[in-house]
Write a protein that holds these residues in place. Structure first.
Motif, short mmCIF file in Angstrom:
data_model
loop_
_atom_site.label_atom_id
_atom_site.label_comp_id
_atom_site.label_asym_id
_atom_site.label_seq_id
_atom_site.Cartn_x
_atom_site.Cartn_y
_atom_site.Cartn_z
N LYS A 39 -6.91 -4.35 6.58
CA LYS A 39 -7.63 -4.41 5.23
C LYS A 39 -6.95 -4.93 3.91
O LYS A 39 -6.06 -4.09 3.45
CB LYS A 39 -8.19 -3.05 4.95
CG LYS A 39 -9.41 -2.67 6.18
CD LYS A 39 -10.21 -1.31 5.66
CE LYS A 39 -10.81 -0.76 6.95
NZ LYS A 39 -9.95 0.21 7.44
N TYR A 91 -4.48 6.15 7.73
CA TYR A 91 -5.58 5.12 7.88
C TYR A 91 -5.00 4.19 9.19
O TYR A 91 -5.35 3.55 9.65
CB TYR A 91 -6.25 4.19 6.98
CG TYR A 91 -6.91 4.98 5.88
CD1 TYR A 91 -7.89 5.63 6.29
CD2 TYR A 91 -6.60 5.03 4.60
CE1 TYR A 91 -8.84 6.32 5.38
CE2 TYR A 91 -7.06 5.82 3.82
CZ TYR A 91 -8.14 6.37 4.02
OH TYR A 91 -8.90 7.02 3.07
N ASP A 145 -7.29 -4.54 0.43
CA ASP A 145 -8.06 -3.72 -0.48
C ASP A 145 -7.14 -3.60 -1.66
O ASP A 145 -6.21 -2.74 -1.84
CB ASP A 145 -8.16 -2.35 0.19
CG ASP A 145 -8.93 -1.50 -0.64
OD1 ASP A 145 -9.51 -1.97 -1.75
OD2 ASP A 145 -9.27 -0.36 -0.40
N SER A 148 -7.79 -2.24 -4.49
CA SER A 148 -7.89 -0.92 -5.27
C SER A 148 -6.80 -0.11 -4.80
O SER A 148 -6.40 0.74 -5.75
CB SER A 148 -9.21 -0.31 -4.98
OG SER A 148 -9.38 -0.01 -3.58
N ASP A 156 -1.26 5.95 2.61
CA ASP A 156 -2.36 5.49 3.03
C ASP A 156 -2.20 4.94 4.51
O ASP A 156 -2.90 5.09 5.24
CB ASP A 156 -2.45 3.99 2.01
CG ASP A 156 -3.83 3.22 2.69
OD1 ASP A 156 -4.74 3.59 1.65
OD2 ASP A 156 -3.84 2.49 3.31
N LYS A 168 0.77 -1.16 0.18
CA LYS A 168 -0.07 -0.11 0.00
C LYS A 168 0.64 1.40 -0.03
O LYS A 168 1.96 1.41 0.59
CB LYS A 168 -0.98 0.01 1.44
CG LYS A 168 -2.11 -0.91 1.42
CD LYS A 168 -2.74 -1.10 2.76
CE LYS A 168 -3.72 -2.07 2.93
NZ LYS A 168 -4.42 -2.06 4.35
#
Lengths: 297, 277
Positions: B48, B43, B50, B52, B39, B35
């Protein structure tokens, strides 16, 4: 002639152990003595040292930050002892059970955390215990409706993070110690106990625990030492040696702060000597109580 | 029979839960390395998965970016190899001296070995620091290697191992006319090989993960080891998470690979000290 001398059976052993003697004298005896000497002086790097008698020690006795550090190290040591001895012992006994599936797999996974360096593990835990709502631990607490906690800003919550880090890294290693201790207990003992109608709990308290005593003493000794000398874990969690209100300051952290950060080497040496005394007293008492000094063999 | 199956299921379930708890931090750092650092700042480190937001950018940056990561990485590899080799050879030699001979002062010297293991190294940090400074060894790898070259725990373990080797081998060597050193080099060292593996792992792990002393000694960035380099990415002025997380993740891989290949030796090495002798 010299070659004959060097090759004689009388001299050879000294040649073999010579590297140890040199290292011992240069990097151990000398620093220890000089630490002791420094603790009675005012020492600043690049300046002439000044003899100050026991000033450093008297100052230390009224230094509230030092006492804070001693308390933190002491509490950390006790908490790690309370977690990192009974649980690994229990896990070792359970995993050693003949009904255990996938024993080797679990043993390896428990050991994984010990492979990481404190720097990497500390960074991961620092982020896991982050204060944001989305940080790992807070997001888990959120599931139960708990408001986000600023873990590293509070004394108790900060210690939860610190002890969690230590438990995570050392649980598997201590379990391995107990497993290797269990290997030395003959199966006959358990069979005999079964014939006498002993319950599993009785077998654990009457056979396993007493026979694991040497292993327990070993783990206890190294844990006391490691607990009192802890520093980098705290340094990584708080990203430096300065935690809010010194909630994460340890004895070695204070030694480092005074010696390296404030260039106050004499005072720092006194901190080191006190740490040495505390470690020695606790460990020797512990060993005396557990009967390690009684004549064996 | 039913009771046994029940025990099996309960045990397995219990250990699976504990094991998952233990593996969570690894999982978290693994997905975080895919990530963007932004990010993470926004966060926090979480679980998570994720797709995307996940990509290989950090890895591309790790392998092609303008930073010193691989300098640190190879410094660590080099330092670990040199340190382990020297420590094992020196410690084995000393252990042989303790095990094969009776000589004046032997017991006293061996107590000194045990003493080293009893005193926290941290107490010696400052005098060692000034000593290193006076010896002109600051910012050198010698300052890291030398103090531990006759490692107490390693000597102790080798001596234990050697006590299981029959003394007749040494006597036979003497009859054949080998010198004292020839006996050690040609007869004993080869038999010690199995014990080297466990100690190589133990010392290798310590060396690879060693932080505090190298951190105090090394001052130039091109000499940093991996833990020090990673630590410098955390600054009070904002953290370089893009490199820190992927770099942390990548630093675990080599040692994990070694662990999976040589598991038995890891466990022998780690528990060597607990064997009562």
């Amino acid at each position: 002639m010299f070659k004959n001398f060097l090759y004689s059976q009388k001299v050879a052993p000294y040649v073999f152990v010579l590297p140890f003697v040199l290292v011992f004298l240069i990097f151990w005896v000398y620093p220890l003595l000089s630490s002791f000497g420094m603790s009675f002086q005012k020492v600043t790097l690049g300046q002439e040292a000044q003899w100050v008698g026991i000033d450093n020690y008297t100052k230390l006795m009224s230094d509230t930050i030092f006492f804070k550090a001693v308390r933190n190290s002491g509490v950390y040591m006790i908490l790690t002892l309370l977690i990192l001895i009974p649980f690994p012992m229990l896990f070792a006994v359970l995993i050693n059970n003949k009904f255990m599936w996938g024993r080797e797999f679990f043993k390896s996974s428990f050991f994984f955390p010990a492979l990481t360096s404190v720097v990497v593990a500390g960074t991961i835990f620092r982020l896991m215990f982050g204060e944001m709502e989305g940080s790992l631990i807070n997001s888990l607490l959120g599931v139960f409706g708990v408001e986000p906690v600023k873990f590293l800003k509070g004394q108790v919550t900060g210690f939860i993070a610190l002890v969690a880090l230590a438990s995570w890294r050392w649980m598997g290693v201590n379990m391995l110690y107990f497993l290797s201790g269990l290997k030395n207990i003959p199966d006959d003992y358990y069979e005999a106990a079964s014939i006498d109608g002993a319950s599993a709990f009785q077998k654990f308290t009457r056979i396993t625990m007493p026979l694991l005593k040497p292993t327990t003493i070993y783990v206890l000794t190294i844990s006391i030492y490691a607990g009192l000398a802890m520093f980098i874990e705290s340094m990584m969690l708080w990203n430096g040696n300065n935690s809010p209100k010194n909630i994460g300051l340890t004895i070695v952290g204070y030694l480092y702060r005074q010696g390296i950060e404030k260039n106050n080497l004499g005072y720092a040496a006194a901190v080191g000597i006190v740490l040495l005394l505390i470690t020695m007293v606790i460990n020797l008492t512990q060993l005396a109580f557990s009967g390690m000094f009684k004549k064996e063999d | 029979m039913k009771k046994e199956t029940a025990i099996k299921i309960v045990l397995f379930a219990f250990f699976t839960v504990v094991c998952l708890l233990i593996l969570i931090p690894f999982y978290a750092v693994t997905i975080a390395s895919f990530k963007p650092g932004e990010d993470l700042i926004r966060y926090g480190l979480n679980l998570k998965f994720d797709l995307s937001v996940m990509n290989f950018d950090n890895f591309v940056y790790l392998f092609t970016g303008d930073h010193a990561y691989f300098t640190w990485f190879f410094n660590s590899v080099l330092l670990t190899l040199v340190q382990v080799t020297l420590t094992l050879l020196v410690s084995a030699t000393v252990a042989y001296g303790f095990s094969a001979y009776e000589f004046r002062g032997k017991n006293f010297l061996f107590i000194c070995v045990l003493l080293i293991m009893m005193v926290p190294f941290e107490i010696l940090l400052l005098p060692l620091y000034t000593l290193t400074n006076n010896m002109g060894l600051m910012n050198s790898y010698s300052a890291i290697i030398l103090p531990g070259i006759a490692g107490a725990a390693t000597i102790f373990f080798f001596r234990q191992y050697l006590s299981g080797i029959p003394k007749e081998i040494i006597a036979a060597g003497r009859v054949d006319g080998a010198s004292e050193y020839g006996i050690y080099l040609r007869l004993i060292l080869p038999i010690m090989k199995p014990s080297f593996a466990a100690m190589a792992i133990l010392n290798g792990m310590n060396s690879w993960n060693n932080f505090l002393w190298p951190f105090m000694v090394l001052s130039s960035e091109h000499k940093y080891t991996l833990p020090i380099g990673l630590k410098t990415l955390l600054t009070p002025y904002g953290n370089n998470y893009d490199l820190l997380i992927v770099g942390s993740f990548f630093s675990i891989l080599p040692i994990l690979a070694l662990f999976l290949a040589f598991q038995k030796y890891f466990i022998d090495g780690m528990t060597a000290g607990a064997v009562k002798g």
